[in-house]
Write a protein that holds these residues in place. Structure first.
Motif, PDB file in Angstrom:
ATOM      1  N   LYS A 109       0.831  -1.240  -0.005  1.00 35.94           N
ATOM      2  CA  LYS A 109       0.106   0.084   0.112  1.00 35.94           C
ATOM      3  C   LYS A 109       0.750   1.192  -0.056  1.00 35.94           C
ATOM      4  O   LYS A 109       0.701   2.224  -0.835  1.00 35.94           O
ATOM      5  CB  LYS A 109      -0.772  -0.141   1.195  1.00 35.94           C
ATOM      6  N   LYS A 112       2.694   1.745  -3.307  1.00 36.02           N
ATOM      7  CA  LYS A 112       1.858   1.943  -4.313  1.00 36.02           C
ATOM      8  C   LYS A 112       1.211   3.367  -4.236  1.00 36.02           C
ATOM      9  O   LYS A 112       1.280   4.292  -5.252  1.00 36.02           O
ATOM     10  CB  LYS A 112       0.675   1.042  -4.363  1.00 36.02           C
ATOM     11  N   GLU A 113       0.804   3.853  -3.105  1.00 34.92           N
ATOM     12  CA  GLU A 113       0.088   5.032  -3.026  1.00 34.92           C
ATOM     13  C   GLU A 113       0.727   6.334  -2.112  1.00 34.92           C
ATOM     14  O   GLU A 113       0.554   7.395  -2.599  1.00 34.92           O
ATOM     15  CB  GLU A 113      -1.376   4.691  -2.425  1.00 34.92           C
TER      16      GLU A 113
END
Length: 195
Positions: A109, A112-113
């Protein structure tokens, strides 16, 4: 309405179980019985032709199949990898797997973000590294008594340093020292539980 008896393990065995059963099954019982049932003499009293050769070939084939299959059985079992349906993971193993998976989810997470936020927030970077360490660590070593002894000794050394620091510096905030002592206690507790 029909009445059926429920079988606890009614799952289809697949192709692995029959292969292993066939490979480990008894060899040559029927062929040996057939070879031994050959009469010594024919009805006219003459010896049965090639009886000894038939018995010899039968014994050789049985012996070769037993030896061949007996020696290759460990290889077959490694290749097939049968699962024990009665195997139950321990609480410790389940806990370790869940914590590792949660760490993987968190790392993915963040990558990715929020990759740019790692440098912006040091606390996030520290937590990210903690998650990565959890993924890469092998907690099997915690079960070794020597490792536990070393880690317990390190924690004790840290505790003594904190206590001495608190005695020496009168202006030091005691709440901060207590907080760190609690953290050491928690690590010690985790170590004793093997987590």
């Amino acid at each position: 309405m029909r009445n059926f008896i429920n079988v606890a393990d009614n799952e289809h065995p697949g192709w692995k179980v029959p292969i292993v059963l066939g490979w480990t099954g008894m060899r040559g019982v029927v062929s040996l019985a057939a070879a031994l049932s050959i009469p010594v003499t024919l009805a006219d009293g003459s010896p049965f032709p090639h009886r000894n050769l038939i018995l010899f070939i039968t014994f050789v084939v049985i012996l070769l199949t037993l030896v061949l299959q007996g020696l290759t059985l460990p290889l077959l079992l490694k290749k097939v990898k049968l699962k024990d349906k009665d195997f139950i993971k321990s609480e410790k193993e389940i806990d370790y797997e869940i914590r590792s998976e949660l760490a993987k989810i968190a790392v993915e997470k963040v990558k990715k973000e929020y990759p740019e936020k790692l440098e912006q927030f040091p606390a996030l970077k520290e937590q990210f590294q903690s998650w990565e360490n959890r993924i890469n660590s092998s907690e099997i070593i915690i079960n070794y008594p020597e490792y536990q002894q070393i880690f317990a000794d390190i924690l004790q050394h840290q505790r003594m340093w904190l206590i001495n620091k608190n005695r020496e510096e009168l202006l030091l905030d005691e709440e901060i020292v207590r907080k760190h002592l609690r953290l050491i206690d928690l690590q010690e507790e985790r170590l004793s539980l093997g987590k």
